[in-house]
Design an enzyme around this catalytic site. Structure first.
Site, PDB file in Angstrom:
ATOM      1  N   LYS A 297     -14.313 -10.222   4.716  1.00  0.00           N
ATOM      2  CA  LYS A 297     -13.665  -9.380   5.506  1.00  0.00           C
ATOM      3  C   LYS A 297     -12.756 -10.086   6.459  1.00  0.00           C
ATOM      4  CE  LYS A 297     -17.549  -9.091   8.782  1.00  0.00           C
ATOM      5  NZ  LYS A 297     -18.593  -8.178   9.283  1.00  0.00           N
TER       6      LYS A 297
ATOM      7  N   ARG B  48     -25.301   1.223  15.218  1.00  0.00           N
ATOM      8  CA  ARG B  48     -23.715   1.111  15.033  1.00  0.00           C
ATOM      9  C   ARG B  48     -23.349   2.146  13.958  1.00  0.00           C
ATOM     10  NH1 ARG B  48     -21.143  -4.598  13.759  1.00  0.00           N
ATOM     11  NH2 ARG B  48     -22.067  -4.217  11.553  1.00  0.00           N
TER      12      ARG B  48
ATOM     13  N   TYR C   9       5.839 -21.168  32.321  1.00  0.00           N
ATOM     14  CA  TYR C   9       5.891 -19.869  33.042  1.00  0.00           C
ATOM     15  C   TYR C   9       5.058 -19.937  34.351  1.00  0.00           C
ATOM     16  CZ  TYR C   9       8.234 -17.521  29.217  1.00  0.00           C
ATOM     17  OH  TYR C   9       9.076 -17.225  28.214  1.00  0.00           O
TER      18      TYR C   9
ATOM     19  N   MET D  54       3.973 -17.616  24.344  1.00  0.00           N
ATOM     20  CA  MET D  54       3.775 -16.847  23.076  1.00  0.00           C
ATOM     21  C   MET D  54       3.884 -17.647  21.706  1.00  0.00           C
ATOM     22  SD  MET D  54       5.856 -13.537  21.574  1.00  0.00           S
ATOM     23  CE  MET D  54       5.697 -12.383  22.864  1.00  0.00           C
TER      24      MET D  54
HETATM   25  C1  LIG Z   1     -19.603  -9.196   8.852  1.00  0.00           C
HETATM   26  C2  LIG Z   1     -21.159  -8.929   8.450  1.00  0.00           C
HETATM   27  C3  LIG Z   1     -21.750  -9.885   7.667  1.00  0.00           C
HETATM   28  C4  LIG Z   1     -21.522 -11.275   7.714  1.00  0.00           C
HETATM   29  O1  LIG Z   1     -22.010 -11.798   8.910  1.00  0.00           O
HETATM   30  P1  LIG Z   1     -22.012 -13.247   9.275  1.00  0.00           P
HETATM   31  O2  LIG Z   1     -22.681 -13.245  10.662  1.00  0.00           O
HETATM   32  O3  LIG Z   1     -20.611 -13.824   9.201  1.00  0.00           O
HETATM   33  O4  LIG Z   1     -22.578 -14.073   8.148  1.00  0.00           O
HETATM   34  C5  LIG Z   1     -22.940  -9.397   6.645  1.00  0.00           C
HETATM   35  N1  LIG Z   1     -23.060  -7.896   6.680  1.00  0.00           N
HETATM   36  C6  LIG Z   1     -22.488  -6.925   7.651  1.00  0.00           C
HETATM   37  C7  LIG Z   1     -22.898  -5.646   7.448  1.00  0.00           C
HETATM   38  C8  LIG Z   1     -21.228  -7.425   8.194  1.00  0.00           C
HETATM   39  O5  LIG Z   1     -20.680  -6.760   8.846  1.00  0.00           O
END
Ligand SMILES: *Cc1c(COP(=O)(O)O)cnc(C)c1O
Length: 402
Positions: free
Chosen positions: A49, A149, A278, A326
């Protein structure tokens, strides 16, 4: 496994001076090192992700699969679509709670979906019906075991799992949960969460419903074996060579994958009374040499590092003076080091002798965690992929020429 050293800047990069070098040997080694310490029956779902935590999702996904990962995970439907558009056919799970209006597109992309509400299950079932898909849609029912969550409380999760299993258009591909404290010194709450998930899996089996997989562990949870019933593990941060926290050491052989580098764009001398940047927040007290580095907060190099951070130059620390702007920042050249335009700068990561902060060190300076440092590297920073010390690919995630 040989204790390979992180490479120095790979020679031959032509393009924007500021770039993120991605060490593919490190990634491959990390997948192998993690598999070596994890239960052999557990399939590795590489979490890619957020653009593979800033490393570039498509290249990392391909490498991780080639190195032994069996599955991929993303956070959004769009991230899954990007993998499919690149021709990646492996199972891809969307970990996040998707909007019901995205169900049709998710099915078109043959993504596996995390479901924790009746509304979403219905939307997916309806979309599956309309899509007349050849394959049933893979559903992972998410149990909220205490993270609060998303996900369903156990009773609802069981109901959702029963409905998914009974619907020929759907497949109960998994039941899952996520730990709240897997990376903390005290894992007693995670142990309670694991018990709840195991009980759900058991209750389903008792009814003759066998989810294809059961999974709960991120990097920390998997390395600490907090859920022994796992048939899939979901590491993210550890794949990228960064420990989830102080409480969770990485197995031997795992090392950081990303090093952000740049080059000196200008060398100039300052005299007492001169100010830099700046707001004139840095005032020289003596003669010193300054170096302009073309990285700024729009590259993900936080403005909060103004007058606080440092980069590695010629094996020494070069402190940031003045505000990070920036697109650039200014650092003080270490004394007695000759500096020329075009010389290499290590912004974070790299070999220890490069004297740059680690992703973790930078996170500590900023009061955050390395996840945020890695995912914060902006898309306009080219990703330069290195194998055996040579550049094998470069990707501008922004789609602009660098
Ligand atoms: C991001 C995520 C992971 C991976 O987590 P890490 O701490 O980076 O290993 C695993 N499961 C879910 C549901 C996540 O959102």
């Amino acid at each position: 496994m040989p204790a390979a050293r992180p490479p120095r800047a790979a020679p031959g990069w032509r393009g924007r001076a500021t770039r993120a070098e991605i060490d593919l040997d490190a990634l491959t080694g990390n997948v192998a090192a993690l598999r070596a310490v994890l239960p052999p029956q557990a399939a590795l779902m590489a979490v890619v992700k957020a653009n593979a935590y800033g490393h570039g999702a498509v290249t990392i996904a391909r490498e991780a699969l080639a190195a032994g990962a069996a599955r991929l995970a993303v956070a959004t439907v769009g991230e899954g679509r990007a993998l499919r558009a690149a021709g990646i056919a492996a199972p891809v799970l969307v970990l996040g709670a998707i909007d019901p209006t995205e169900a049709a597109e998710a099915i078109r992309q043959q993504l596996e979906l995390t479901v924790g509400t009746e509304e979403l299950l219905e939307a997916v079932a309806d979309a599956a019906c309309r899509a007349e898909a050849e394959q049933p849609v893979a559903i992972h029912v998410k149990v909220d075991t205490g993270l609060h969550r998303y996900g369903a409380k156990p009773a609802l999760a069981l109901a959702l799992a029963r409905r998914a299993a009974a619907n020929p258009l759907l497949r109960l591909a998994g039941i899952s949960s996520h730990f709240a404290t897997a990376d903390e010194p005290d894992v007693s709450f995670a142990a309670e969460q694991a018990i709840v998930l195991a009980a759900c899996a058991e209750a389903l089996r008792a009814e003759g419903i066998t989810p294809e997989t059961v999974h709960a562990g991120n990097s920390a949870g998997s390395l600490r074996r907090l859920f022994t019933g796992a048939t899939v593990i979901r590491p993210g941060i550890a794949l990228y060579g960064i420990p989830p926290s102080d409480a969770v050491p990485l197995p031997p052989g795992v090392r950081p994958v990303m090093t952000v580098r740049s080059r000196i764009e200008r060398v100039f001398d300052l005299k007492p009374g001169d100010t830099v940047g700046y707001g004139r927040t840095y005032r020289c007290e003596r003669t010193e040499r300054a170096l302009l580095v073309p990285i700024g907060y729009a590259d993900g190099y936080a403005r909060a590092l103004s007058n606080r951070g440092w980069v590695g130059f010629a094996g020494q620390r070069a402190e940031i003076i003045g505000r990070v702007s920036m697109d650039q920042c200014v650092v003080r050249a270490p004394e007695s080091v000759a500096a020329r335009v075009g010389d290499e700068i290590t912004v974070f990561g790299g070999a220890p002798e490069e004297a740059a902060p680690s992703a973790r060190g930078l996170a500590d300076l900023l009061g955050t965690i390395p996840y945020e440092v890695l995912t914060g590297v902006a898309i306009r920073v080219p990703r330069v992929y290195v194998r055996h010390g040579e550049i094998v690919a470069a990707e501008d995630l922004n789609g602009l020429t660098s």
